[in-house]
Motif scaffolding. Structure first.
Motif, PDB file in Angstrom:
ATOM      1  N   ALA A 141      10.044 -14.753  -2.324  1.00 20.54           N
ATOM      2  CA  ALA A 141      10.644 -14.613  -3.653  1.00 20.54           C
ATOM      3  C   ALA A 141      10.834 -15.897  -4.448  1.00 20.54           C
ATOM      4  N   SER A 142      10.743 -17.052  -3.803  1.00 16.69           N
ATOM      5  CA  SER A 142      11.148 -18.271  -4.515  1.00 16.69           C
ATOM      6  C   SER A 142      10.160 -18.702  -5.597  1.00 16.69           C
ATOM      7  N   LEU A 143       8.878 -18.392  -5.416  1.00 11.34           N
ATOM      8  CA  LEU A 143       7.901 -18.877  -6.398  1.00 11.34           C
ATOM      9  C   LEU A 143       7.896 -18.059  -7.685  1.00 11.34           C
ATOM     10  N   ASP A 144       8.391 -16.803  -7.618  1.00 17.43           N
ATOM     11  CA  ASP A 144       8.394 -15.988  -8.845  1.00 17.43           C
ATOM     12  C   ASP A 144       9.774 -15.378  -9.098  1.00 17.43           C
ATOM     13  N   HIS A 145      10.797 -15.988  -8.520  1.00 17.59           N
ATOM     14  CA  HIS A 145      12.181 -15.534  -8.708  1.00 17.59           C
ATOM     15  C   HIS A 145      12.350 -14.063  -8.314  1.00 17.59           C
ATOM     16  N   GLY A 146      11.611 -13.643  -7.306  1.00 15.32           N
ATOM     17  CA  GLY A 146      11.793 -12.299  -6.754  1.00 15.32           C
ATOM     18  C   GLY A 146      11.058 -11.204  -7.509  1.00 15.32           C
ATOM     19  N   GLU A 147      10.213 -11.564  -8.453  1.00 12.34           N
ATOM     20  CA  GLU A 147       9.560 -10.555  -9.289  1.00 12.34           C
ATOM     21  C   GLU A 147       8.687  -9.601  -8.463  1.00 12.34           C
ATOM     22  N   ALA A 148       7.770 -10.127  -7.675  1.00 10.16           N
ATOM     23  CA  ALA A 148       6.881  -9.268  -6.886  1.00 10.16           C
ATOM     24  C   ALA A 148       7.678  -8.498  -5.835  1.00 10.16           C
ATOM     25  N   TYR A 149       8.620  -9.162  -5.209  1.00 10.90           N
ATOM     26  CA  TYR A 149       9.438  -8.498  -4.187  1.00 10.90           C
ATOM     27  C   TYR A 149      10.111  -7.257  -4.756  1.00 10.90           C
ATOM     28  N   GLN A 150      10.674  -7.404  -5.956  1.00 13.18           N
ATOM     29  CA  GLN A 150      11.422  -6.282  -6.546  1.00 13.18           C
ATOM     30  C   GLN A 150      10.506  -5.113  -6.895  1.00 13.18           C
ATOM     31  N   GLU A 151       9.249  -5.390  -7.154  1.00  7.23           N
ATOM     32  CA  GLU A 151       8.320  -4.293  -7.427  1.00  7.23           C
ATOM     33  C   GLU A 151       8.158  -3.380  -6.211  1.00  7.23           C
ATOM     34  N   PHE A 152       8.300  -3.965  -5.032  1.00  6.64           N
ATOM     35  CA  PHE A 152       8.087  -3.183  -3.809  1.00  6.64           C
ATOM     36  C   PHE A 152       9.386  -2.723  -3.156  1.00  6.64           C
ATOM     37  N   PHE A 153      10.436  -3.514  -3.269  1.00  4.69           N
ATOM     38  CA  PHE A 153      11.641  -3.229  -2.484  1.00  4.69           C
ATOM     39  C   PHE A 153      12.916  -3.116  -3.318  1.00  4.69           C
ATOM     40  N   GLY A 154      12.828  -3.297  -4.615  1.00  2.00           N
ATOM     41  CA  GLY A 154      14.016  -3.117  -5.451  1.00  2.00           C
ATOM     42  C   GLY A 154      14.910  -4.346  -5.475  1.00  2.00           C
ATOM     43  N   LYS A 155      16.189  -4.115  -5.623  1.00  2.00           N
ATOM     44  CA  LYS A 155      17.130  -5.213  -5.829  1.00  2.00           C
ATOM     45  C   LYS A 155      17.141  -6.185  -4.654  1.00  2.00           C
ATOM     46  N   THR A 156      17.406  -7.430  -4.970  1.00  2.00           N
ATOM     47  CA  THR A 156      17.448  -8.455  -3.921  1.00  2.00           C
ATOM     48  C   THR A 156      18.865  -8.658  -3.388  1.00  2.00           C
ATOM     49  N   HIS A 157      19.866  -8.167  -4.104  1.00  2.00           N
ATOM     50  CA  HIS A 157      21.227  -8.176  -3.544  1.00  2.00           C
ATOM     51  C   HIS A 157      21.884  -6.841  -3.858  1.00  2.00           C
ATOM     52  N   TYR A 158      22.581  -6.317  -2.866  1.00  2.00           N
ATOM     53  CA  TYR A 158      23.146  -4.976  -3.002  1.00  2.00           C
ATOM     54  C   TYR A 158      24.133  -4.761  -1.859  1.00  2.00           C
ATOM     55  N   SER A 159      24.798  -3.654  -1.904  1.00  2.00           N
ATOM     56  CA  SER A 159      25.723  -3.316  -0.815  1.00  2.00           C
ATOM     57  C   SER A 159      25.534  -1.853  -0.439  1.00  2.00           C
ATOM     58  N   PHE A 160      25.933  -1.543   0.759  1.00  2.00           N
ATOM     59  CA  PHE A 160      25.930  -0.148   1.191  1.00  2.00           C
ATOM     60  C   PHE A 160      26.987   0.007   2.281  1.00  2.00           C
ATOM     61  N   ALA A 161      27.378   1.220   2.517  1.00  2.00           N
ATOM     62  CA  ALA A 161      28.378   1.486   3.550  1.00  2.00           C
ATOM     63  C   ALA A 161      27.768   2.391   4.608  1.00  2.00           C
ATOM     64  N   HIS A 162      28.195   2.200   5.839  1.00  2.00           N
ATOM     65  CA  HIS A 162      27.706   3.045   6.919  1.00  2.00           C
ATOM     66  C   HIS A 162      28.826   3.229   7.939  1.00  2.00           C
ATOM     67  N   LYS A 163      29.253   4.468   8.084  1.00  2.00           N
ATOM     68  CA  LYS A 163      30.279   4.825   9.070  1.00  2.00           C
ATOM     69  C   LYS A 163      31.478   3.883   9.017  1.00  2.00           C
TER      70      LYS A 163
END
Lengths: 121, 306
Positions: free
Chosen positions: B133-155
């Motif tokens: 992600a560092s060379l394009d500020h996460g642009e290509a990554y987000q096309e495939f995997f969405g947000k680069t920071h997020y939260s979720f809950a599990h049990k």
């Protein structure tokens, strides 16, 4: 020799004496070192920088391609290096030894090997 | 494995396999503060485990791993073969190896995603590393995997993914720190929190860029909570560290091991050992004895699956 001529000689002698004192003063003050460092993927040139303890130095950086960073953590100094600009870091090494520096702005595959060493004696 | 210490009771029920690079199979009962948090009113203690995979560097080619095209598949097969199915799997960055070519970057991300789709467990969380992600500020990554920071809950456990790589200077940034502060404000002080990052949040070895420029600000925000554990990648080796009461655990890599911090002049990969293939990348089995909960025996086993 008339009085005017003696006076001119005296003045010339005084001026010469003053010049000699000034020259001694200039020679006594070692000019501060400026070291030019050129960054390019994935290299710093020179990769080894030799410094003297307690002697101030100015590091002068340019980059030949992309944005780079210079980070010398042991002396807590760093700078960005931007294309078309010159970055300068002035510091006085207060300890001797070998200290690694590295590029700390990710610049591509090979970024991790963009390192060097400051040697302070 | 340090995160198993507090969960000695749970771990003693069985030994578990670790894939290096995975960070391993992690039982939440073993995480810092789990027991005390579970003792609080309403603090259910439903044990589960998840797998951390890290630093697969898909696209890398070189002597440090002559099986660079096969190691990730072996890891997928190994996780799929676990008798106890993990609740979820998390990849902590450097999914792909850097390329300057944006199209090639996308091709590598696509291939990585296809291979990861072979995991039987479909609850999989991703995050980028600096190679992704560092060379394009996460642009290509987000096309495939969405947000680069997020939260979720599990049990009952709150998981927070922090991106400290999309900024090529290795910073989290004020915007994301404000988001983190807001996330934490919504959680009680005793909440169980697990953080995933790629780079260490603390200054492990800044001389090799093993740090996060503003990581101390994130740690300061997290310090207000009693039960926080951080898992990260980036350094391609097992490492454990405490910042106050917060435990930080590093995962090994699935492509090649790196040297211990400062142990050699440069952070060059450790060479492949023909006499011991996959050293530092293979399975690990961690066994704990109930009578000696702090005494762990780690045995590295050869890669057999895949």
């Amino acid at each position: 020799m008339d009085i005017h001529h003696k006076r001119r000689l005296l003045l010339a002698g005084a001026a010469a004496g003053g010049l000699a004192v000034a020259t001694r003063l200039v020679l006594a003050q070692t000019p501060e070192r400026v070291i030019k460092i050129v960054a390019k993927k994935f290299d710093f040139t020179p990769g080894e920088i030799r410094l003297k303890k307690n002697q101030p130095v100015t590091l002068e950086f340019t980059t030949l391609d992309v944005v780079m960073g210079f980070n010398l953590p042991d002396f807590a100094i760093r700078t960005d290096i931007l294309p078309g600009a010159t970055s300068r870091l002035r510091f006085t090494p207060d300890k001797s030894g070998e200290f690694p520096f590295h590029c700390d702005v990710f610049c591509g595959s090979g970024h991790e090997s963009m390192t060097g060493t400051v040697i302070v004696t | 494995m340090k995160q198993a210490h507090a969960g000695a009771q749970a771990i003693s029920r069985r030994s578990f396999l670790r894939l290096a690079g995975l960070g391993g199979a992690i039982y939440v009962s073993g995480l810092s503060g789990w027991s005390s948090a579970a003792a609080l009113p309403g603090g259910a203690n439903e044990d589960f485990f998840f797998i951390q995979l890290s630093d697969t560097h898909w696209g890398f080619e070189g002597a440090p791993n002559p099986d660079a095209h096969g190691t990730l598949q072996k890891a997928v097969a190994a996780v799929n073969s676990l008798e106890q199915v993990p609740d979820f799997i998390v990849f902590t960055g450097d999914l792909t190896h850097t390329t300057d070519d944006p199209q090639e970057r996308r091709q590598r991300l696509r291939e990585f995603k296809d291979i990861a789709a072979g995991l039987k467990v479909k609850n999989v969380h991703f995050m980028p590393g600096e190679h992704d992600a560092s060379l394009d500020h996460g642009e290509a990554y987000q096309e495939f995997f969405g947000k680069t920071h997020y939260s979720f809950a599990h049990k009952g456990v709150n998981f927070i993914v922090i991106d400290n790589v999309s900024d090529p200077t290795g910073a989290i940034g004020e915007t994301q720190l404000a988001w983190l502060a807001d996330e934490l404000r919504q959680l009680p002080p005793q909440a169980r929190i697990v953080v995933f990052t790629h780079r260490p949040l603390f200054d492990l070895y800044p001389q090799w860029d093993w740090a996060t420029r503003d990581g101390a600000k994130a740690v300061e925000l997290l310090q207000a909570h009693a039960n926080v554990t951080v898992f990260y990648g980036h350094i391609h080796q097992e490492h454990h560290h405490m910042t106050g009461h917060i435990a930080h655990h590093a995962a090994k890599s699935l492509i090649f091991p790196l040297p211990a911090p400062g142990s050699q002049p440069k952070r060059t990969p450790l060479p492949w050992d023909d006499a011991y293939p996959y050293r530092g990348l293979g399975y690990r089995q961690v066994a704990a004895e109930a009578a000696k909960p702090m005494d762990y025996q780690l045995t590295e086993l050869p890669v057999l699956k895949g």
